[in-house]
Design a protein around this motif. Structure first.
Motif, PDB file in Angstrom:
ATOM      1  N   ASN A  47       0.855  -1.175   0.000  1.00 17.76           N
ATOM      2  CA  ASN A  47       0.000   0.000   0.000  1.00 17.76           C
ATOM      3  C   ASN A  47       0.900   1.237   0.000  1.00 17.76           C
ATOM      4  O   ASN A  47       1.584   1.480   0.998  1.00 17.76           O
ATOM      5  CB  ASN A  47      -0.896   0.005   1.246  1.00 17.76           C
ATOM      6  CG  ASN A  47      -2.025   1.005   1.153  1.00 17.76           C
ATOM      7  OD1 ASN A  47      -2.042   1.848   0.268  1.00 17.76           O
ATOM      8  ND2 ASN A  47      -2.966   0.924   2.087  1.00 17.76           N
ATOM      9  N   LYS A 389      -4.842  15.330   6.484  1.00 15.36           N
ATOM     10  CA  LYS A 389      -5.583  14.064   6.423  1.00 15.36           C
ATOM     11  C   LYS A 389      -7.085  14.311   6.472  1.00 15.36           C
ATOM     12  O   LYS A 389      -7.861  13.728   5.692  1.00 15.36           O
ATOM     13  CB  LYS A 389      -5.148  13.151   7.572  1.00 15.36           C
ATOM     14  CG  LYS A 389      -5.816  11.791   7.572  1.00 15.36           C
ATOM     15  CD  LYS A 389      -5.324  10.940   8.732  1.00 15.36           C
ATOM     16  CE  LYS A 389      -5.986   9.567   8.762  1.00 15.36           C
ATOM     17  NZ  LYS A 389      -5.551   8.764   9.925  1.00 15.36           N
ATOM     18  N   LEU A 393      -9.979  13.509   3.379  1.00 19.05           N
ATOM     19  CA  LEU A 393     -11.181  12.706   3.578  1.00 19.05           C
ATOM     20  C   LEU A 393     -12.455  13.516   3.339  1.00 19.05           C
ATOM     21  O   LEU A 393     -13.519  12.944   3.063  1.00 19.05           O
ATOM     22  CB  LEU A 393     -11.188  12.113   4.980  1.00 19.05           C
ATOM     23  CG  LEU A 393     -10.091  11.064   5.249  1.00 19.05           C
ATOM     24  CD1 LEU A 393     -10.033  10.713   6.724  1.00 19.05           C
ATOM     25  CD2 LEU A 393     -10.324   9.813   4.405  1.00 19.05           C
ATOM     26  N   GLU A 406     -11.372   7.636  -0.173  1.00 23.54           N
ATOM     27  CA  GLU A 406     -12.079   6.796   0.797  1.00 23.54           C
ATOM     28  C   GLU A 406     -11.226   6.436   2.011  1.00 23.54           C
ATOM     29  O   GLU A 406     -11.752   6.111   3.071  1.00 23.54           O
ATOM     30  CB  GLU A 406     -12.605   5.507   0.155  1.00 23.54           C
ATOM     31  CG  GLU A 406     -11.543   4.488  -0.241  1.00 23.54           C
ATOM     32  CD  GLU A 406     -11.233   4.524  -1.722  1.00 23.54           C
ATOM     33  OE1 GLU A 406     -10.876   3.475  -2.274  1.00 23.54           O
ATOM     34  OE2 GLU A 406     -11.331   5.615  -2.310  1.00 23.54           O
ATOM     35  N   GLN A 407      -9.902   6.507   1.857  1.00 28.21           N
ATOM     36  CA  GLN A 407      -9.028   6.199   2.989  1.00 28.21           C
ATOM     37  C   GLN A 407      -7.789   7.084   2.945  1.00 28.21           C
ATOM     38  O   GLN A 407      -7.266   7.398   1.867  1.00 28.21           O
ATOM     39  CB  GLN A 407      -8.594   4.725   2.977  1.00 28.21           C
ATOM     40  CG  GLN A 407      -9.701   3.745   3.329  1.00 28.21           C
ATOM     41  CD  GLN A 407      -9.211   2.313   3.278  1.00 28.21           C
ATOM     42  OE1 GLN A 407      -9.060   1.726   2.220  1.00 28.21           O
ATOM     43  NE2 GLN A 407      -8.955   1.741   4.446  1.00 28.21           N
ATOM     44  N   TRP A 409      -4.056   7.597   5.466  1.00 27.22           N
ATOM     45  CA  TRP A 409      -3.310   7.048   6.594  1.00 27.22           C
ATOM     46  C   TRP A 409      -2.082   7.900   6.884  1.00 27.22           C
ATOM     47  O   TRP A 409      -1.452   8.453   5.976  1.00 27.22           O
ATOM     48  CB  TRP A 409      -2.797   5.649   6.286  1.00 27.22           C
ATOM     49  CG  TRP A 409      -3.796   4.641   5.840  1.00 27.22           C
ATOM     50  CD1 TRP A 409      -4.512   3.769   6.618  1.00 27.22           C
ATOM     51  CD2 TRP A 409      -4.175   4.333   4.482  1.00 27.22           C
ATOM     52  NE1 TRP A 409      -5.302   2.962   5.851  1.00 27.22           N
ATOM     53  CE2 TRP A 409      -5.126   3.292   4.530  1.00 27.22           C
ATOM     54  CE3 TRP A 409      -3.814   4.861   3.238  1.00 27.22           C
ATOM     55  CZ2 TRP A 409      -5.709   2.747   3.389  1.00 27.22           C
ATOM     56  CZ3 TRP A 409      -4.397   4.328   2.093  1.00 27.22           C
ATOM     57  CH2 TRP A 409      -5.328   3.296   2.178  1.00 27.22           C
ATOM     58  N   PHE A 428      -2.896   8.125   0.733  1.00 25.16           N
ATOM     59  CA  PHE A 428      -4.344   8.113   0.527  1.00 25.16           C
ATOM     60  C   PHE A 428      -4.696   7.163  -0.608  1.00 25.16           C
ATOM     61  O   PHE A 428      -3.872   6.846  -1.478  1.00 25.16           O
ATOM     62  CB  PHE A 428      -4.869   9.522   0.218  1.00 25.16           C
ATOM     63  CG  PHE A 428      -4.298  10.141  -1.031  1.00 25.16           C
ATOM     64  CD1 PHE A 428      -4.878   9.909  -2.273  1.00 25.16           C
ATOM     65  CD2 PHE A 428      -3.181  10.961  -0.964  1.00 25.16           C
ATOM     66  CE1 PHE A 428      -4.356  10.474  -3.419  1.00 25.16           C
ATOM     67  CE2 PHE A 428      -2.644  11.536  -2.107  1.00 25.16           C
ATOM     68  CZ  PHE A 428      -3.229  11.295  -3.341  1.00 25.16           C
ATOM     69  N   LYS A 429      -5.934   6.692  -0.589  1.00 20.34           N
ATOM     70  CA  LYS A 429      -6.474   5.867  -1.661  1.00 20.34           C
ATOM     71  C   LYS A 429      -7.778   6.492  -2.120  1.00 20.34           C
ATOM     72  O   LYS A 429      -8.701   6.681  -1.332  1.00 20.34           O
ATOM     73  CB  LYS A 429      -6.712   4.431  -1.192  1.00 20.34           C
ATOM     74  CG  LYS A 429      -7.256   3.529  -2.290  1.00 20.34           C
ATOM     75  CD  LYS A 429      -7.199   2.055  -1.910  1.00 20.34           C
ATOM     76  CE  LYS A 429      -8.162   1.712  -0.797  1.00 20.34           C
ATOM     77  NZ  LYS A 429      -8.253   0.251  -0.583  1.00 20.34           N
TER      78      LYS A 429
END
Length: 556
Positions: A47, A389, A393, A406-407, A409, A428-429
């Protein structure tokens, strides 16, 4: 008694999203045979699911927080100049070092991030990130002349930036070059298997990745472009190289006999790029990035030309010859403009920046001992990380209002190990990477659609297939396998203990229950690490590799 051998065959970018339907319908009969006689399943990538950290995870059994590779370039926290990574950039020992320590002769062919080639027992030919055919890409060095003579001139990587695949003629030439590249690699593989001593051999083929970067939407029926005129004209020709790869797989399967195990892995899966997320443009709008004034107008004009070239309306109205001329001008300018993204940032006033497509991450511009940077480490940096962050989001599509990311970290939420502080601060994703972050400046909007071009990019699910002694057969489905499990699984299958510093573990579901019980995995203390000899790229080598990475869309 003959000692068993192990082939770990890499297919860069291979995904069951297209391979399984083609196998089921008989287009890839040898893949179908392997899926029926062996075991198979998806393989979770790193990831983010990108080439540098992923293949290094395969080789080390470790997460990027331990092996230290996050991108094609070094971390700015290690070196603000961000040179390209080499085979010496990964921390710790790789699979072939461990096996050599057990007296196992190893061979490696075209594994990414293996230049300069390491001196191992028995041979290595470097892969992606090799400067070019004239560089020293073989160990032992005399192997280069042998392989060049065998193949009529070997080239470790394929430069796709020179092809204008919007034109049928260039698209066909690109596919011809992909096949030629594959044929020479397959010929070298067969020759090395037959002529050199080895018990572990790892060849990697890049054919799926290169085709899918340029043509994914032409082979994925879920996209409208699948039905366009060029897709219909080219589709059979696009699939033909996969048939060639399948024929090679058949030859490998036929050669196994009873003394060789085979495992096939890919570093990531694939899917279509639906939208670009211009992260640095977004950071600038949030007030966290400041642009340098020189070149801003030039970048804006260049970017408008790119957008017009990707517009469906423009493609419908402008004659093909003129479109091709525009694309040629864009590609010529792209090398000189996109390579200087870092130069467009005012580093005195910038707090955070997007590092590039391969890492899908944002770094803070921390103040350092060199007097550079804009953010104080500690409380100030932590507060900024939280704000970025939260803002990621909260990002919404301007037309639909839907969530884009959606995510997200912090790096310590994904990685653990001594190299974790070198990673981007925030990952991020966005829509499972269908919305792809990029660093390019010049657009007026943070989000820009990409459905008018057939490009694709990586997804988290790669492929895993295996056949051999002790492995399950009969088409057994494997679930939960990860890239970091591959090195431990190879060691266990070959009868060796797993070093206790690896994050992965042997894939129990891959083995027959009786074989697992009779030979449970063993751990051993990790051997002392040996740093490889550092070899940086020359200026010319650096430029050549950056141009190839730009052609793939990895660097801007």
């Amino acid at each position: 008694m003959t000692e068993r051998r192990f082939i770990l065959l890499g297919m860069d970018g291979a995904t069951f999203a297209n391979l399984k339907p083609w196998a089921d319908e008989g287009t890839l009969p040898n893949l179908q045979r392997l899926m029926r006689q062996g075991a198979w399943g998806t393989l979770a990538s790193t990831n983010p699911p990108t080439t540098p950290p992923a293949w290094t995870a395969v080789l080390t059994g470790k997460n990027p927080g331990k092996h230290g590779i996050f991108d094609f370039r070094e971390s700015p926290y290690r070196d603000r100049r961000r040179p390209l990574v080499t085979s010496a950039s990964a921390r710790g020992r790789k699979l072939w070092h461990i096996l050599n320590g057990h007296g196992v002769a190893c061979g490696a062919l075209n594994v990414p991030i293996t230049w300069p080639p390491e001196k191992i027992d028995s041979f290595m030919i470097s892969g992606m990130m090799t400067p070019g055919p004239d560089s020293a890409w073989a160990e032992p060095p005399e192997l280069k002349r042998e392989i060049d003579g065998l193949t009529g001139g070997y080239f470790p990587d394929l430069d796709i930036a020179r092809f204008d695949t919007g034109e049928d003629a260039d698209a066909l030439e690109f596919l011809r070059a992909v096949e030629e590249h594959f044929d020479r690699r397959a010929k070298a593989t067969a020759h090395l298997m037959a002529s050199r001593p080895w018990r572990f051999f790892m060849p990697v083929f890049i054919l799926p990745d290169r085709i899918q970067h340029l043509f994914w939407k032409y082979i994925d029926p879920s996209f409208e472009l699948y039905h366009c005129a060029q897709a219909r004209r080219l589709r059979d020709r696009i699939i033909a190289p996969y048939r060639k790869m399948d024929a090679m797989l058949g030859r490998v399967l036929d050669s196994l006999g009873g003394d060789t195990d085979l495992m096939i892995v890919s570093d990531h899966g694939f899917g279509g790029t639906e939208m670009w997320f211009n992260v640095n443009v977004w950071l600038e709008r949030q007030g966290w990035l400041a642009r340098a004034r020189p070149g801003r107008l030039r970048h804006a004009l260049f970017y408008r030309a790119m957008i017009m070239n990707e517009s469906p309306l423009v493609r419908a109205l402008i004659p093909g010859a003129l479109q091709s001329a525009i694309r040629r001008r864009i590609r010529a300018r792209r090398n000189s403009i996109q390579s200087n993204v870092d130069g467009q940032i005012d580093w005195r006033r910038t707090q955070a920046f997007f590092s590039g497509i391969p890492s899908q991450g944002i770094y803070l511009n921390l103040k350092g001992a060199d007097g550079l940077g804009a953010v104080a480490p500690g409380a100030e940096a932590e507060a900024l990380r939280r704000r970025i962050k939260e803002a990621l989001l909260a990002l919404r599509h301007p037309d639909t209002g839907e969530t884009v990311v959606e995510q997200a970290w912090f790096r310590e939420e994904l990685y653990e190990g001594p190299e974790t502080p070198m990673a981007p601060d925030i990952f991020f994703k966005a829509r499972n990477y269908a919305v792809l972050g990029r660093s390019l400046f010049g657009d007026t909007q943070p989000l820009r659609g990409s459905l008018a071009t057939p490009n694709g990019f990586h997804r988290p699910d790669g492929v895993l297939l295996a056949t051999g002694r002790g492995f399950r057969g009969g088409g057994a489905r494997i679930e939960g396998a990860r890239l970091i499990d591959i090195a431990p699984t190879v060691l266990h299958a070959m009868g060796f203990p797993v070093p206790d510093d690896m994050d992965g573990r042997p894939i129990e579901a891959l083995f027959e229950e009786s074989a697992w019980r009779a030979n449970p995995p063993r751990l051993c203390p990790a051997p002392a690490g040996e740093d490889a000899l550092r070899r940086d790229y020359s200026a010319a080598e650096d430029e050549a590799i950056r141009d190839r990475l730009k052609g793939l869309g990895y660097l801007e």
